[in-house]
Design a protein around this motif. Structure first.
Motif, PDB file in Angstrom:
ATOM      1  N   ILE A 132      34.370  19.194  -6.972  1.00 51.41           N
ATOM      2  CA  ILE A 132      34.515  18.361  -8.168  1.00 51.41           C
ATOM      3  C   ILE A 132      35.805  18.793  -8.850  1.00 51.41           C
ATOM      4  O   ILE A 132      35.923  19.943  -9.300  1.00 51.41           O
ATOM      5  N   ILE A 133      36.768  17.904  -8.925  1.00 49.55           N
ATOM      6  CA  ILE A 133      38.025  18.235  -9.595  1.00 49.55           C
ATOM      7  C   ILE A 133      37.827  18.062 -11.101  1.00 49.55           C
ATOM      8  O   ILE A 133      37.461  16.991 -11.579  1.00 49.55           O
ATOM      9  N   LEU A 134      38.063  19.149 -11.830  1.00 49.83           N
ATOM     10  CA  LEU A 134      37.789  19.187 -13.276  1.00 49.83           C
ATOM     11  C   LEU A 134      39.025  18.940 -14.131  1.00 49.83           C
ATOM     12  O   LEU A 134      38.892  18.667 -15.324  1.00 49.83           O
ATOM     13  N   GLY A 135      40.210  19.097 -13.553  1.00 46.64           N
ATOM     14  CA  GLY A 135      41.431  18.925 -14.343  1.00 46.64           C
ATOM     15  C   GLY A 135      42.606  18.595 -13.453  1.00 46.64           C
ATOM     16  O   GLY A 135      42.601  18.907 -12.258  1.00 46.64           O
ATOM     17  N   TYR A 136      43.605  17.948 -14.038  1.00 49.56           N
ATOM     18  CA  TYR A 136      44.822  17.593 -13.316  1.00 49.56           C
ATOM     19  C   TYR A 136      46.002  18.375 -13.874  1.00 49.56           C
ATOM     20  O   TYR A 136      46.060  18.663 -15.073  1.00 49.56           O
ATOM     21  N   SER A 137      46.951  18.671 -12.998  1.00 52.10           N
ATOM     22  CA  SER A 137      48.186  19.323 -13.429  1.00 52.10           C
ATOM     23  C   SER A 137      49.150  18.296 -14.028  1.00 52.10           C
ATOM     24  O   SER A 137      49.117  17.114 -13.688  1.00 52.10           O
ATOM     25  N   LYS A 138      50.000  18.787 -14.923  1.00 51.50           N
ATOM     26  CA  LYS A 138      51.111  18.010 -15.484  1.00 51.50           C
ATOM     27  C   LYS A 138      50.658  16.767 -16.245  1.00 51.50           C
ATOM     28  O   LYS A 138      51.359  15.756 -16.265  1.00 51.50           O
ATOM     29  N   SER A 164      36.133  14.383 -12.131  1.00 49.45           N
ATOM     30  CA  SER A 164      35.436  14.324 -13.421  1.00 49.45           C
ATOM     31  C   SER A 164      36.227  13.512 -14.433  1.00 49.45           C
ATOM     32  O   SER A 164      37.431  13.685 -14.596  1.00 49.45           O
ATOM     33  N   ASN A 165      35.539  12.603 -15.095  1.00 43.39           N
ATOM     34  CA  ASN A 165      36.065  11.880 -16.253  1.00 43.39           C
ATOM     35  C   ASN A 165      35.070  12.061 -17.390  1.00 43.39           C
ATOM     36  O   ASN A 165      33.931  11.625 -17.272  1.00 43.39           O
ATOM     37  N   PRO A 166      35.443  12.789 -18.471  1.00 42.09           N
ATOM     38  CA  PRO A 166      36.795  13.174 -18.852  1.00 42.09           C
ATOM     39  C   PRO A 166      37.281  14.413 -18.103  1.00 42.09           C
ATOM     40  O   PRO A 166      36.501  15.130 -17.472  1.00 42.09           O
ATOM     41  N   LEU A 167      38.594  14.644 -18.209  1.00 47.15           N
ATOM     42  CA  LEU A 167      39.154  15.882 -17.707  1.00 47.15           C
ATOM     43  C   LEU A 167      38.662  17.030 -18.573  1.00 47.15           C
ATOM     44  O   LEU A 167      38.723  16.959 -19.803  1.00 47.15           O
ATOM     45  N   LEU A 168      38.194  18.089 -17.944  1.00 41.58           N
ATOM     46  CA  LEU A 168      37.666  19.231 -18.688  1.00 41.58           C
ATOM     47  C   LEU A 168      38.706  20.317 -18.890  1.00 41.58           C
ATOM     48  O   LEU A 168      38.504  21.237 -19.680  1.00 41.58           O
ATOM     49  N   VAL A 169      39.812  20.206 -18.162  1.00 42.57           N
ATOM     50  CA  VAL A 169      40.877  21.208 -18.213  1.00 42.57           C
ATOM     51  C   VAL A 169      42.225  20.516 -18.077  1.00 42.57           C
ATOM     52  O   VAL A 169      42.367  19.572 -17.294  1.00 42.57           O
ATOM     53  N   LEU A 170      43.185  20.977 -18.855  1.00 40.43           N
ATOM     54  CA  LEU A 170      44.570  20.546 -18.697  1.00 40.43           C
ATOM     55  C   LEU A 170      45.407  21.756 -18.316  1.00 40.43           C
ATOM     56  O   LEU A 170      44.979  22.899 -18.491  1.00 40.43           O
ATOM     57  N   GLU A 171      46.590  21.500 -17.815  1.00 42.22           N
ATOM     58  CA  GLU A 171      47.494  22.588 -17.458  1.00 42.22           C
ATOM     59  C   GLU A 171      48.474  22.828 -18.600  1.00 42.22           C
ATOM     60  O   GLU A 171      49.069  21.880 -19.125  1.00 42.22           O
TER      61      GLU A 171
END
Length: 242
Positions: free
Chosen positions: A111-117, A194-201
């Motif tokens: 499960i991808i929790l956040g996206y980079s950039k 995951s939507n919403p993103l739980l982590v940002l970079e």
């Protein structure tokens, strides 16, 4: 429900980055462990001369492979990078995601929790550009497949025990970047987002050694965003009928 194991990938000398993520996790009462990132000189093997990856990309991929060897001993593992910025409902939503997965006959591997950039102001807009075909949802979170996988980074993702085992085998020979999710999906790794993103970079606060090697990141401009909205609308229609 106990919170899953958390592993933070970080170079030992990155004191500011480590302090940043440590304070965020400790303020939430979350236990974690650092995994010391490797430099090319510390790799257990020589980087192949014919690799298409930069040295930083190869080292990063190797570190994630080693982390999978740990993660396959746990039911769930959250893998974070040290420049992660946890969003407000991180803890509750991760537990909600695990609750969803526990009630599935066929569980996702990642499960991808956040996206980079992703700028903070775009964290909601991103799903207009890259909509998800929803598989499961609650009031707190939606989980699904994007119209296609892309290299959205490894700033934060959750792996199941089975997923970690599969990734450990698949990445034994490093031929792809750690975030080549399309490559992994094409090799029988079930990936949800995951939507919403739980982590940002925190890319505005911390430099990235890998991006310095690539020299290919630029902040979005208004014209590009217009194009992204148009593409996102087309992708939403495509997903609706797929």
């Amino acid at each position: 429900m106990n919170f899953p194991k958390i592993i933070v990938l970080s170079l030992p000398q990155e004191n500011l980055r480590r302090a940043n993520i440590q304070s965020q996790l400790e303020s939430r009462g979350l236990a974690f462990s650092f995994f010391d990132a490797l430099t090319p000189e510390q790799l257990p093997e020589k980087i192949p001369e014919d690799t298409r990856l930069t040295q930083g990309e190869y080292c990063c991929a190797k570190c994630h492979n080693l982390i999978y060897s740990v993660a396959k001993n746990h039911n769930y593992t959250v893998i974070l990078e040290d420049d992660a910025i946890l969003q407000e409902n991180f803890d509750a939503t991760v537990l909600e995601i695990i609750n969803i997965i526990e009630n599935l006959n066929k569980k996702p591997d990642v499960i991808i929790l956040g996206y980079s950039k992703i700028p903070p102001e775009d964290k909601r807009k991103i799903f207009r550009f890259n909509p998800l075909k929803i598989k499961k949802s609650t009031d707190l979170v939606k989980l699904g497949h994007p119209h296609r996988e892309w290299k959205c980074g490894t700033v934060a993702y959750l792996v199941t025990k089975t997923g970690a085992s599969k990734l450990s085998s698949l990445t034994k020979n490093i031929i792809a970047t750690a975030d080549d999710w399309n490559h992994f999906r094409n090799n029988d790794i079930e990936i949800w987002h995951s939507n919403p993103l739980l982590v940002l970079e925190g890319y505005r606060n911390f430099d990235s050694a890998i991006e310095k090697e690539r020299m290919n990141f630029k902040e979005n401009n208004p014209l590009f965003n217009i194009i992204r909205y148009a593409r996102g609308f087309a992708r939403s229609i495509k997903l609706a009928f797929s």
